[in-house]
Motif scaffolding. Structure first.
Motif, mmCIF file in Angstrom:
data_model
loop_
_atom_site.group_PDB
_atom_site.id
_atom_site.type_symbol
_atom_site.label_atom_id
_atom_site.label_comp_id
_atom_site.label_asym_id
_atom_site.label_seq_id
_atom_site.Cartn_x
_atom_site.Cartn_y
_atom_site.Cartn_z
ATOM 1 N N SER A 202 0.846 -1.186 0.000
ATOM 2 C CA SER A 202 0.000 0.000 0.000
ATOM 3 C C SER A 202 0.887 1.243 0.000
ATOM 4 O O SER A 202 1.955 1.264 0.606
ATOM 5 N N THR A 203 0.436 2.273 -0.666
ATOM 6 C CA THR A 203 1.290 3.436 -0.928
ATOM 7 C C THR A 203 1.263 4.493 0.161
ATOM 8 O O THR A 203 2.073 5.419 0.146
ATOM 9 N N SER A 218 9.202 7.778 0.750
ATOM 10 C CA SER A 218 8.520 7.149 -0.386
ATOM 11 C C SER A 218 8.864 7.810 -1.710
ATOM 12 O O SER A 218 8.782 7.187 -2.766
ATOM 13 N N GLY A 219 9.235 9.096 -1.670
ATOM 14 C CA GLY A 219 9.475 9.822 -2.911
ATOM 15 C C GLY A 219 8.175 10.406 -3.439
ATOM 16 O O GLY A 219 7.100 10.223 -2.859
ATOM 17 N N GLY A 220 8.268 11.102 -4.557
ATOM 18 C CA GLY A 220 7.083 11.711 -5.148
ATOM 19 C C GLY A 220 6.355 10.766 -6.080
ATOM 20 O O GLY A 220 6.816 9.673 -6.380
ATOM 21 N N GLY A 221 5.183 11.200 -6.535
ATOM 22 C CA GLY A 221 4.418 10.411 -7.501
ATOM 23 C C GLY A 221 3.899 9.115 -6.956
ATOM 24 O O GLY A 221 3.861 8.098 -7.661
ATOM 25 N N ILE A 222 3.459 9.138 -5.707
ATOM 26 C CA ILE A 222 2.972 7.914 -5.074
ATOM 27 C C ILE A 222 1.768 8.243 -4.200
ATOM 28 O O ILE A 222 1.609 9.369 -3.729
ATOM 29 N N GLY A 223 0.878 7.272 -4.019
ATOM 30 C CA GLY A 223 -0.285 7.482 -3.184
ATOM 31 C C GLY A 223 -1.504 7.928 -3.976
ATOM 32 O O GLY A 223 -1.539 7.846 -5.204
ATOM 33 N N TRP A 224 -2.503 8.409 -3.264
ATOM 34 C CA TRP A 224 -3.749 8.846 -3.891
ATOM 35 C C TRP A 224 -3.555 10.170 -4.611
ATOM 36 O O TRP A 224 -3.050 11.144 -4.033
ATOM 37 N N ASP A 225 -3.925 10.196 -5.887
ATOM 38 C CA ASP A 225 -3.843 11.407 -6.692
ATOM 39 C C ASP A 225 -5.261 11.861 -7.011
ATOM 40 O O ASP A 225 -5.931 11.268 -7.861
ATOM 41 N N LYS A 230 -6.617 8.342 -9.135
ATOM 42 C CA LYS A 230 -5.872 7.096 -9.249
ATOM 43 C C LYS A 230 -4.971 6.894 -8.043
ATOM 44 O O LYS A 230 -4.516 7.865 -7.417
ATOM 45 N N TRP A 231 -4.706 5.635 -7.752
ATOM 46 C CA TRP A 231 -3.679 5.269 -6.792
ATOM 47 C C TRP A 231 -2.389 5.046 -7.575
ATOM 48 O O TRP A 231 -2.359 4.225 -8.498
ATOM 49 N N LEU A 232 -1.325 5.768 -7.208
ATOM 50 C CA LEU A 232 -0.083 5.748 -7.977
ATOM 51 C C LEU A 232 1.038 5.030 -7.233
ATOM 52 O O LEU A 232 1.142 5.103 -6.010
ATOM 53 N N TRP A 233 1.876 4.337 -8.022
ATOM 54 C CA TRP A 233 3.130 3.779 -7.528
ATOM 55 C C TRP A 233 4.258 4.408 -8.333
ATOM 56 O O TRP A 233 4.232 4.406 -9.573
ATOM 57 N N ASN A 234 5.262 4.947 -7.672
ATOM 58 C CA ASN A 234 6.395 5.512 -8.399
ATOM 59 C C ASN A 234 7.394 4.396 -8.754
ATOM 60 O O ASN A 234 7.205 3.231 -8.413
ATOM 61 N N GLU A 235 8.456 4.768 -9.413
ATOM 62 C CA GLU A 235 9.429 3.773 -9.868
ATOM 63 C C GLU A 235 10.106 3.065 -8.708
ATOM 64 O O GLU A 235 10.405 1.874 -8.765
ATOM 65 N N LYS A 236 10.337 3.794 -7.627
ATOM 66 C CA LYS A 236 11.045 3.242 -6.469
ATOM 67 C C LYS A 236 10.319 2.026 -5.895
ATOM 68 O O LYS A 236 10.952 1.037 -5.525
#
Length: 240
Positions: A202-203, A218-225, A230-236
């Motif tokens: 889970s993000t 966690s870095g950016g571009g992750i979680g609820w947008d 959408k629920w996002l997963w970043n590259e990490k």
């Protein structure tokens, strides 16, 4: 990298070409699919609820030679609740039997991901390296209540020659120094989705009142947008 053996890289010719399913298989046919994704949501304590499933019948459409461009594909997430199709009358006496035999599981959302299968050789296409880059999950608001609070986790499994589910090992290219740095910095430096089995956690973290927050490191571009719903997963964390 971890070598993966998938006993079912195909289910049938048509699906081998398409690489998707239009409807979920019956439970006794799960074992005929190359990959089986399960989308979970936290309920209470350490408990989770299975929201839906995605099935990949074949990996042949996703053969990868490291030269092409990664193109995300949208896969249907099928809900767990069965409903009778039009024309079937529900009766109290035979309700469960009708659902078991003729029930239909409707799509409740989509999973956007890149799947890469890199066989070790043409002679042994079932042995190779699997890569999955999960980008996002979106839920149909008409099918999933409180979709912005689901904070989904995604597990992945395949099936062995006996039709038994089997987790897929996750690679870890880091050296001892990087692993040590990751451990001492709580994954902020050198951390990521490494080791153990492929699993897209889970993000976001949930506090004691139920509120959701981005985890540190966690870095950016992750979680609820909220902008894209959408629920996002970043590259990490989404590249495994």
């Amino acid at each position: 990298a971890v070598t993966t053996i998938l006993n079912k890289i195909d289910s049938n010719l048509r699906l081998a070409i398409e690489g998707k399913v239009a409807r979920p298989p019956k439970e006794d046919a799960y074992k005929n699919h190359a990959l089986h994704f399960q989308i979970w949501s936290h309920t209470s304590g350490n408990n989770e609820m299975l929201l839906g499933e995605t099935f990949i019948p074949s990996l042949r459409p996703y053969l990868w030679n490291s030269m092409g461009k990664e193109v995300p594909v949208s896969f249907s997430i099928f809900g767990m609740e069965k409903q009778l199709p039009p024309g079937f009358a529900m009766t109290t006496t035979h309700a469960q039997a009708l659902l078991n035999e003729h029930g239909v599981r409707s799509p409740i959302g989509t999973m956007n991901a890149v799947i890469k299968w890199m066989p070790s050789s043409e002679a042994n296409p079932e042995i190779g390296q699997l890569g999955i880059r999960l980008h996002s999950i979106s839920f149909d608001v008409a099918m999933v209540k409180a979709h912005s609070q689901k904070n989904p986790r995604v597990s992945v499994q395949t099936y062995d020659e006996n039709g038994e589910p089997r987790k897929i090992k996750r690679w870890d290219p880091r050296g001892l120094f990087s692993k040590g740095t990751s451990a001492t910095t709580a994954n902020i430096i050198g951390g990521g989705a490494y080791g153990e089995n492929i699993d897209f956690g889970s993000t976001m973290r949930r506090d004691m009142t139920g509120g959701l927050h981005i985890r540190a490191g966690s870095g950016g571009g992750i979680g609820w947008d909220a902008a894209s719903s959408k629920w996002l997963w970043n590259e990490k964390w989404g590249d495994q």
